[in-house]
Design a protein around this motif. Structure first.
Motif, PDB file in Angstrom:
ATOM      1  N   GLY A 152     -17.165  14.183 -89.684  1.00  0.00           N
ATOM      2  CA  GLY A 152     -17.672  12.886 -90.115  1.00  0.00           C
ATOM      3  C   GLY A 152     -18.087  12.003 -88.953  1.00  0.00           C
ATOM      4  N   CYS A 153     -17.932  10.691 -89.147  1.00  0.00           N
ATOM      5  CA  CYS A 153     -18.492   9.752 -88.196  1.00  0.00           C
ATOM      6  C   CYS A 153     -17.715   9.610 -86.896  1.00  0.00           C
ATOM      7  N   GLN A 154     -16.409   9.831 -86.916  1.00  0.00           N
ATOM      8  CA  GLN A 154     -15.617   9.611 -85.705  1.00  0.00           C
ATOM      9  C   GLN A 154     -15.589  10.869 -84.857  1.00  0.00           C
ATOM     10  N   LEU A 208     -26.294  14.620 -98.060  1.00  0.00           N
ATOM     11  CA  LEU A 208     -27.719  14.537 -97.730  1.00  0.00           C
ATOM     12  C   LEU A 208     -27.926  14.732 -96.223  1.00  0.00           C
ATOM     13  N   MET A 209     -27.067  14.099 -95.433  1.00  0.00           N
ATOM     14  CA  MET A 209     -27.172  14.198 -93.970  1.00  0.00           C
ATOM     15  C   MET A 209     -27.031  15.653 -93.527  1.00  0.00           C
ATOM     16  N   ASN A 210     -26.078  16.369 -94.126  1.00  0.00           N
ATOM     17  CA  ASN A 210     -25.887  17.779 -93.758  1.00  0.00           C
ATOM     18  C   ASN A 210     -27.105  18.611 -94.154  1.00  0.00           C
ATOM     19  N   MET A 212     -30.155  17.372 -94.292  1.00  0.00           N
ATOM     20  CA  MET A 212     -31.225  17.002 -93.353  1.00  0.00           C
ATOM     21  C   MET A 212     -31.021  17.712 -92.017  1.00  0.00           C
ATOM     22  N   TYR A 213     -29.745  17.860 -91.645  1.00  0.00           N
ATOM     23  CA  TYR A 213     -29.448  18.566 -90.390  1.00  0.00           C
ATOM     24  C   TYR A 213     -29.959  20.006 -90.488  1.00  0.00           C
ATOM     25  N   ALA A 214     -29.549  20.690 -91.575  1.00  0.00           N
ATOM     26  CA  ALA A 214     -29.923  22.103 -91.759  1.00  0.00           C
ATOM     27  C   ALA A 214     -31.445  22.238 -91.826  1.00  0.00           C
ATOM     28  N   ALA A 263     -25.159   7.332-102.255  1.00  0.00           N
ATOM     29  CA  ALA A 263     -23.940   6.542-102.044  1.00  0.00           C
ATOM     30  C   ALA A 263     -23.301   6.918-100.708  1.00  0.00           C
ATOM     31  N   LEU A 264     -22.929   5.890 -99.962  1.00  0.00           N
ATOM     32  CA  LEU A 264     -22.271   6.087 -98.669  1.00  0.00           C
ATOM     33  C   LEU A 264     -20.755   6.109 -98.852  1.00  0.00           C
ATOM     34  N   THR A 265     -20.043   6.679 -97.882  1.00  0.00           N
ATOM     35  CA  THR A 265     -18.583   6.676 -97.919  1.00  0.00           C
ATOM     36  C   THR A 265     -18.087   5.238 -98.076  1.00  0.00           C
ATOM     37  N   ILE A 285     -37.749   3.655 -90.769  1.00  0.00           N
ATOM     38  CA  ILE A 285     -38.373   4.237 -89.569  1.00  0.00           C
ATOM     39  C   ILE A 285     -38.211   5.762 -89.579  1.00  0.00           C
ATOM     40  N   PHE A 286     -37.021   6.200 -90.003  1.00  0.00           N
ATOM     41  CA  PHE A 286     -36.762   7.639 -90.011  1.00  0.00           C
ATOM     42  C   PHE A 286     -37.713   8.365 -90.960  1.00  0.00           C
ATOM     43  N   ILE A 287     -37.875   7.849 -92.187  1.00  0.00           N
ATOM     44  CA  ILE A 287     -38.749   8.513 -93.171  1.00  0.00           C
ATOM     45  C   ILE A 287     -40.185   8.563 -92.638  1.00  0.00           C
ATOM     46  N   ASN A 308     -34.867  11.538 -82.604  1.00  0.00           N
ATOM     47  CA  ASN A 308     -34.381  10.372 -81.859  1.00  0.00           C
ATOM     48  C   ASN A 308     -34.087   9.191 -82.783  1.00  0.00           C
ATOM     49  N   VAL A 309     -34.779   9.118 -83.928  1.00  0.00           N
ATOM     50  CA  VAL A 309     -34.434   8.068 -84.896  1.00  0.00           C
ATOM     51  C   VAL A 309     -33.082   8.391 -85.540  1.00  0.00           C
ATOM     52  N   CYS A 310     -32.833   9.675 -85.844  1.00  0.00           N
ATOM     53  CA  CYS A 310     -31.485  10.060 -86.329  1.00  0.00           C
ATOM     54  C   CYS A 310     -30.456   9.509 -85.341  1.00  0.00           C
ATOM     55  N   ILE A 311     -30.681   9.771 -84.065  1.00  0.00           N
ATOM     56  CA  ILE A 311     -29.708   9.384 -83.042  1.00  0.00           C
ATOM     57  C   ILE A 311     -29.581   7.864 -82.949  1.00  0.00           C
ATOM     58  N   SER A 312     -30.710   7.148 -82.980  1.00  0.00           N
ATOM     59  CA  SER A 312     -30.671   5.681 -82.881  1.00  0.00           C
ATOM     60  C   SER A 312     -29.862   5.087 -84.015  1.00  0.00           C
ATOM     61  N   CYS A 313     -30.092   5.572 -85.240  1.00  0.00           N
ATOM     62  CA  CYS A 313     -29.338   5.012 -86.355  1.00  0.00           C
ATOM     63  C   CYS A 313     -27.862   5.344 -86.182  1.00  0.00           C
ATOM     64  N   HIS A 314     -27.570   6.553 -85.753  1.00  0.00           N
ATOM     65  CA  HIS A 314     -26.165   6.942 -85.583  1.00  0.00           C
ATOM     66  C   HIS A 314     -25.473   6.094 -84.520  1.00  0.00           C
ATOM     67  N   GLY A 359     -20.000   9.896 -84.260  1.00  0.00           N
ATOM     68  CA  GLY A 359     -19.405  11.248 -84.170  1.00  0.00           C
ATOM     69  C   GLY A 359     -20.390  12.404 -84.096  1.00  0.00           C
ATOM     70  N   PRO A 360     -21.372  12.463 -85.018  1.00  0.00           N
ATOM     71  CA  PRO A 360     -22.264  13.633 -85.020  1.00  0.00           C
ATOM     72  C   PRO A 360     -23.330  13.634 -83.918  1.00  0.00           C
ATOM     73  N   ILE A 361     -23.411  12.585 -83.077  1.00  0.00           N
ATOM     74  CA  ILE A 361     -24.521  12.491 -82.112  1.00  0.00           C
ATOM     75  C   ILE A 361     -24.650  13.730 -81.202  1.00  0.00           C
ATOM     76  N   LYS A 416     -28.543  18.447 -80.165  1.00  0.00           N
ATOM     77  CA  LYS A 416     -28.894  19.873 -80.022  1.00  0.00           C
ATOM     78  C   LYS A 416     -30.165  20.221 -80.779  1.00  0.00           C
ATOM     79  N   LEU A 417     -30.575  19.355 -81.714  1.00  0.00           N
ATOM     80  CA  LEU A 417     -31.801  19.632 -82.473  1.00  0.00           C
ATOM     81  C   LEU A 417     -33.044  19.374 -81.627  1.00  0.00           C
ATOM     82  N   LEU A 418     -32.940  18.516 -80.620  1.00  0.00           N
ATOM     83  CA  LEU A 418     -34.121  18.137 -79.836  1.00  0.00           C
ATOM     84  C   LEU A 418     -34.778  19.366 -79.206  1.00  0.00           C
TER      85      LEU A 418
HETATM   86  C1  HEC Z   1     -30.431   5.114 -91.336  1.00  0.00           C
HETATM   87  C2  HEC Z   1     -29.348   5.627 -90.532  1.00  0.00           C
HETATM   88  C3  HEC Z   1     -29.211   7.122 -90.357  1.00  0.00           C
HETATM   89  C4  HEC Z   1     -30.220   8.030 -90.113  1.00  0.00           C
HETATM   90  C5  HEC Z   1     -31.714   7.799 -89.947  1.00  0.00           C
HETATM   91  C6  HEC Z   1     -29.569   9.312 -90.015  1.00  0.00           C
HETATM   92  N1  HEC Z   1     -28.217   9.194 -90.221  1.00  0.00           N
HETATM   93 FE1  HEC Z   1     -26.856  10.691 -90.323  1.00  0.00          FE
HETATM   94  N2  HEC Z   1     -25.443   9.398 -90.947  1.00  0.00           N
HETATM   95  C7  HEC Z   1     -25.586   8.050 -91.065  1.00  0.00           C
HETATM   96  C8  HEC Z   1     -24.395   7.472 -91.679  1.00  0.00           C
HETATM   97  C9  HEC Z   1     -24.154   6.023 -91.993  1.00  0.00           C
HETATM   98  C10 HEC Z   1     -23.521   8.566 -91.933  1.00  0.00           C
HETATM   99  C11 HEC Z   1     -22.183   8.530 -92.649  1.00  0.00           C
HETATM  100  C12 HEC Z   1     -22.438   8.829 -94.126  1.00  0.00           C
HETATM  101  C13 HEC Z   1     -21.219   8.684 -95.009  1.00  0.00           C
HETATM  102  O1  HEC Z   1     -20.115   8.957 -94.543  1.00  0.00           O
HETATM  103  O2  HEC Z   1     -21.397   8.359 -96.203  1.00  0.00           O
HETATM  104  C14 HEC Z   1     -24.203   9.761 -91.423  1.00  0.00           C
HETATM  105  C15 HEC Z   1     -23.638  11.018 -91.404  1.00  0.00           C
HETATM  106  C16 HEC Z   1     -24.214  12.130 -90.792  1.00  0.00           C
HETATM  107  C17 HEC Z   1     -23.555  13.397 -90.576  1.00  0.00           C
HETATM  108  C18 HEC Z   1     -22.114  13.723 -90.940  1.00  0.00           C
HETATM  109  C19 HEC Z   1     -22.055  14.179 -92.384  1.00  0.00           C
HETATM  110  C20 HEC Z   1     -20.622  14.489 -92.815  1.00  0.00           C
HETATM  111  O3  HEC Z   1     -20.395  15.654 -93.218  1.00  0.00           O
HETATM  112  O4  HEC Z   1     -19.778  13.580 -92.756  1.00  0.00           O
HETATM  113  C21 HEC Z   1     -24.462  14.225 -89.961  1.00  0.00           C
HETATM  114  C22 HEC Z   1     -24.261  15.665 -89.524  1.00  0.00           C
HETATM  115  C23 HEC Z   1     -25.693  13.480 -89.805  1.00  0.00           C
HETATM  116  N3  HEC Z   1     -25.516  12.209 -90.313  1.00  0.00           N
HETATM  117  C24 HEC Z   1     -26.855  13.975 -89.239  1.00  0.00           C
HETATM  118  C25 HEC Z   1     -28.084  13.297 -89.265  1.00  0.00           C
HETATM  119  C26 HEC Z   1     -29.355  13.883 -88.911  1.00  0.00           C
HETATM  120  C27 HEC Z   1     -29.562  15.316 -88.417  1.00  0.00           C
HETATM  121  C28 HEC Z   1     -30.291  12.923 -89.081  1.00  0.00           C
HETATM  122  C29 HEC Z   1     -31.795  13.019 -88.891  1.00  0.00           C
HETATM  123  C30 HEC Z   1     -32.451  14.181 -89.427  1.00  0.00           C
HETATM  124  C31 HEC Z   1     -29.614  11.716 -89.512  1.00  0.00           C
HETATM  125  N4  HEC Z   1     -28.276  11.981 -89.628  1.00  0.00           N
HETATM  126  C32 HEC Z   1     -30.242  10.501 -89.767  1.00  0.00           C
HETATM  127  C33 HEC Z   1     -26.693   7.300 -90.682  1.00  0.00           C
HETATM  128  C34 HEC Z   1     -27.951   7.853 -90.428  1.00  0.00           C
END
Ligand code: HEC
Length: 146
Positions: A15-17, A45-47, A49-51, A80-82, A97-99, A123-129, A135-137, A142-144
């Protein structure tokens, strides 16, 4: 007890930490354990998007030009977010910006090379993170495309 701690550690790891902070999470808080064990819609959704971007990177490196923007990425605007209060102005700003950046990868008329457009999106993924979920940064970096 040991079982719960293992779940907490995993939750923090994926997760995030970055580091498990077991001292601040009493194992007695069953609801916390539940959250970690059951990833939010956004985490799923994030996972995804990563894959997807991992496959996209391989395709680009292999010289295949991707054609179709994955519409499920639009769920970033509604999933829905955590913690519901994570969906604040900053989050909305970076999701827009990411979309746009991710769509640009699929733009056949773009003038910038596809590798550069792909890295812009990552880099937008990273900026938002950096603003919300550090945590996932290291994994995202590694995707770059080097
Ligand atoms: C707009 C901000 C934002 C963008 C853009 C974004 N993320 Fe995230 N990401 C988050 C937040 C906030 C969480 C925590 C979500 C939650 O816990 O509900 C998260 C969680 C994650 C996680 C951890 C998921 C887990 O299992 O807990 C991964 C991996 C991740 N993002 C990868 C990516 C990747 C790869 C991209 C780009 C393709 C991306 N993110 C784009 C904000 C963002």
């Amino acid at each position: 007890m040991r079982y719960f701690l293992a779940i907490i550690t995993m939750g923090f790891f994926f997760g995030c930490q970055e580091q498990p902070k077991q001292s601040v999470v009493p194992a007695a808080k069953a609801e916390v354990v539940y959250d970690m064990y059951d990833p939010s819609e956004m985490a799923q959704l994030m996972n995804k998007m990563y894959a997807h971007n991992q496959t996209l990177k391989q395709d680009i490196l292999a010289g295949n030009i991707p054609v179709e923007f994955p519409m499920d990425f639009m769920e970033i605007h509604s999933a829905a977010l955590t913690k519901a209060n994570m969906r604040n102005e900053t989050f909305e700003h970076f999701s827009r910006i990411f979309i746009e950046a991710e769509k640009a990868i699929y733009d056949p008329n773009a003038s910038e090379p596809i590798e550069a457009r792909f890295n812009t999106a990552i880099n937008v993924c990273i900026s938002c993170h950096q603003t919300s979920c550090t945590g996932p940064i290291p994994r995202i970096k590694k995707l770059l495309i080097k």
